[in-house]
Scaffold this active site. Structure first.
Site, PDB file in Angstrom:
ATOM      1  N   THR A  34       0.825  -1.209   0.000  1.00 56.94           N
ATOM      2  CA  THR A  34       0.000   0.000   0.000  1.00 56.94           C
ATOM      3  C   THR A  34       0.857   1.257   0.000  1.00 56.94           C
ATOM      4  OG1 THR A  34      -1.796  -1.164   1.062  1.00 56.94           O
ATOM      5  CG2 THR A  34      -1.801   1.207   1.323  1.00 56.94           C
ATOM      6  N   TYR A  47      -8.401   1.068  -3.601  1.00 58.73           N
ATOM      7  CA  TYR A  47      -7.091   1.340  -4.184  1.00 58.73           C
ATOM      8  C   TYR A  47      -6.442   0.044  -4.633  1.00 58.73           C
ATOM      9  CZ  TYR A  47      -4.763  -0.569  -0.104  1.00 58.73           C
ATOM     10  OH  TYR A  47      -4.305  -1.424   0.863  1.00 58.73           O
ATOM     11  N   SER A  80       1.288  -7.437  -0.776  1.00 59.54           N
ATOM     12  CA  SER A  80       2.016  -8.503  -0.054  1.00 59.54           C
ATOM     13  C   SER A  80       1.152  -9.734   0.174  1.00 59.54           C
ATOM     14  CB  SER A  80       2.607  -7.973   1.245  1.00 59.54           C
ATOM     15  OG  SER A  80       1.628  -7.814   2.226  1.00 59.54           O
ATOM     16  N   GLN A  81      -0.142  -9.671  -0.193  1.00 58.17           N
ATOM     17  CA  GLN A  81      -0.947 -10.901  -0.203  1.00 58.17           C
ATOM     18  C   GLN A  81      -0.408 -11.876  -1.251  1.00 58.17           C
ATOM     19  OE1 GLN A  81      -1.894  -7.764  -0.819  1.00 58.17           O
ATOM     20  NE2 GLN A  81      -3.771  -7.607  -2.018  1.00 58.17           N
ATOM     21  N   THR A 113       1.630  -4.481   4.223  1.00 62.77           N
ATOM     22  CA  THR A 113       1.512  -4.808   5.646  1.00 62.77           C
ATOM     23  C   THR A 113       0.896  -6.190   5.903  1.00 62.77           C
ATOM     24  OG1 THR A 113      -0.629  -3.713   5.815  1.00 62.77           O
ATOM     25  CG2 THR A 113       1.316  -2.380   6.310  1.00 62.77           C
ATOM     26  N   ASP A 114       0.168  -6.727   4.907  1.00 64.33           N
ATOM     27  CA  ASP A 114      -0.565  -7.992   5.153  1.00 64.33           C
ATOM     28  C   ASP A 114       0.364  -9.133   5.591  1.00 64.33           C
ATOM     29  OD1 ASP A 114      -2.810  -6.650   4.356  1.00 64.33           O
ATOM     30  OD2 ASP A 114      -3.120  -7.760   2.493  1.00 64.33           O
ATOM     31  N   LYS A 186       0.272  -8.057  12.806  1.00 58.84           N
ATOM     32  CA  LYS A 186      -0.726  -7.086  12.322  1.00 58.84           C
ATOM     33  C   LYS A 186      -2.036  -7.392  13.046  1.00 58.84           C
ATOM     34  CE  LYS A 186      -2.850  -5.125   8.189  1.00 58.84           C
ATOM     35  NZ  LYS A 186      -2.918  -5.041   6.725  1.00 58.84           N
ATOM     36  N   GLU A 307      -2.254 -30.489  26.641  1.00 62.34           N
ATOM     37  CA  GLU A 307      -3.413 -31.370  26.429  1.00 62.34           C
ATOM     38  C   GLU A 307      -3.105 -32.419  25.365  1.00 62.34           C
ATOM     39  OE1 GLU A 307      -7.669 -30.082  26.381  1.00 62.34           O
ATOM     40  OE2 GLU A 307      -6.770 -28.106  26.597  1.00 62.34           O
TER      41      GLU A 307
HETATM   42  N1  ASP Z   1      -2.792  -5.564   0.832  1.00 59.88           N
HETATM   43  C1  ASP Z   1      -1.769  -4.588   1.104  1.00 59.88           C
HETATM   44  C2  ASP Z   1      -0.435  -5.313   1.086  1.00 59.88           C
HETATM   45  O1  ASP Z   1      -0.144  -6.027   1.975  1.00 59.88           O
HETATM   46  C3  ASP Z   1      -2.022  -3.923   2.404  1.00 59.88           C
HETATM   47  C4  ASP Z   1      -0.956  -2.968   2.874  1.00 59.88           C
HETATM   48  O2  ASP Z   1       0.120  -2.844   2.358  1.00 59.88           O
HETATM   49  O3  ASP Z   1      -1.213  -2.279   3.888  1.00 59.88           O
HETATM   50  O4  ASP Z   1       0.293  -5.139   0.148  1.00 59.88           O
END
Ligand code: ASP
Length: 350
Positions: A34, A47, A80-81, A113-114, A186, A307
């Site tokens: 992002t 976006y 980053s997904q 961030t993902d 996250k 367990e």
């Molecule tokens: N989907 C985005 C990514 O991980 C989200 C982000 O960067 O905040 O590339």
């Protein structure tokens, strides 16, 4: 003779003053996310990640040129997904060359961030240097009102040039905070203040362009890590199975049928399985597919022999690692051994 002495003195003075004012050499490796994303309008929440290139990111924060001798490169430009093992291997190898052969003093990686926490942990186990390696991203796209990317990038460069960040392992720099690769998670889908350091808290913070360290990570990392990706062009296949009430054993069975090398359970509570899933897990382990028990709980360890009798079934307990990081460690562990006790020891160390 007097001339020669004068010229030598002048050259020495020049050399000395250059050494005194030379800024740390920092490389920014861009991977997308992002922070490089663009939305239709500055007020829109729709976006696409990974749109603008490294030079645009650098140009948006000219202040970083005062902190360091900056250069950049674009490794990939993805959300980053879509991060994968291939990019991780490329990234780790590239960082090792930049730090150990090309004289760079620190690395900043711009990243979505993902899956930032997974990349950070992978690098924490595969970078062979104690120089700062800092990941930064953003929750708002580059053209959003009050985009958080520029400040995060500035802070990440401030961390990368800081001697205080040397030897700390790979760190994430988000929202003025420095977070350890092992514990960072996250926690919020959309807030800028989304990253947390778990029960141990943050490693430090950036204020006024300076890194302030509060504590050092306890686990082994980077230079002390025994994992070496130099000669690897792929990683063992490890999948994650999610636990829930009345869980279907089909996902676990699918990984077994596809001949995965390991399976991590995001179990309920202290890494517990639903009984039908447990049955498949025991069979998988007997077939040589390593089962690692982790938990879908956001906090607390998955304890050994609690367990579930791990010693009896030869399962490994993920201890403090969440499922996505347990997957990273299991992949690397399987490059070294298939012995469950040795793999458990890796989970105790890293
Ligand atoms: N989907 C985005 C990514 O991980 C989200 C982000 O960067 O905040 O590339």
């Amino acid at each position: 003779m007097r001339h020669i002495k004068l010229i030598t003195a002048l050259a020495l003075t020049l050399c000395l003053s250059f050494t005194l004012v030379a800024k740390p050499k920092i490389r920014i490796i861009a991977t997308g996310g992002t922070i490089a994303g663009v939305s239709a309008t500055s007020a829109s929440s729709a976006y696409t990640a990974g749109q603008v290139g490294i030079q645009t990111l650098i140009d948006a924060v000219p202040q970083i040129l005062q902190l360091a001798d900056i250069s950049g490169e674009q490794l990939v430009n993805i959300g980053s997904q879509d991060m994968n093992d291939e990019v991780w291997l490329k990234l780790a190898k590239r960082i090792n060359v930049l730090l150990n052969e090309e004289g760079y003093d620190g690395i900043v990686i711009t990243h979505g961030t993902d899956t930032m926490e997974e990349t950070a942990y992978f690098l924490n186990l595969t970078v062979k240097s104690d120089k700062p390696v800092i990941l930064a991203g953003s929750m708002r796209p580059s053209n959003a009102i009050s985009a958080d990317g520029p400040a995060n990038l500035y802070n990440a460069v401030a961390a990368a040039v800081s001697p205080a960040c040397k030897g700390m392992g790979v760190l994430c720099c988000m929202n003025n905070q420095l977070l350890d690769a092992k514990t960072v998670i996250k926690t919020h889908t959309i807030d800028c203040d989304t990253f947390e350091g778990g029960p141990s808290g943050i490693i430090g913070y950036i204020y006024n362009g300076e890194a302030h360290i509060l504590q050092a990570p306890m686990n082994k990392h980077t230079k002390e890590s025994e994992f070496d990706v130099t000669k690897l062009d792929k990683l063992p296949k490890v999948g994650i199975v999610y636990g829930y009430a009345n869980a279907s054993p089909l996902p676990m069975q699918a990984f077994v049928d596809a001949k995965f090398d390991g399976i991590v359970l995001a179990g309920v509570g202290d890494g517990n399985f639903y009984k039908d899933v447990f049955e498949v897990a025991v069979k998988a382990q007997n077939q040589g597919i390593q089962i690692v028990r982790s938990s879908r709980c956001p906090t607390g360890p998955t304890c050994l022999n609690s367990e579930v009798d791990d010693a009896k079934y030869h399962f490994v307990a993920a201890l403090d690692l969440n499922p996505q990081k347990a997957r990273v460690l299991l992949m690397l562990a399987l490059t070294k051994t298939h012995n469950w006790q040795e793999i458990q020891e890796f989970f105790m160390k890293y």
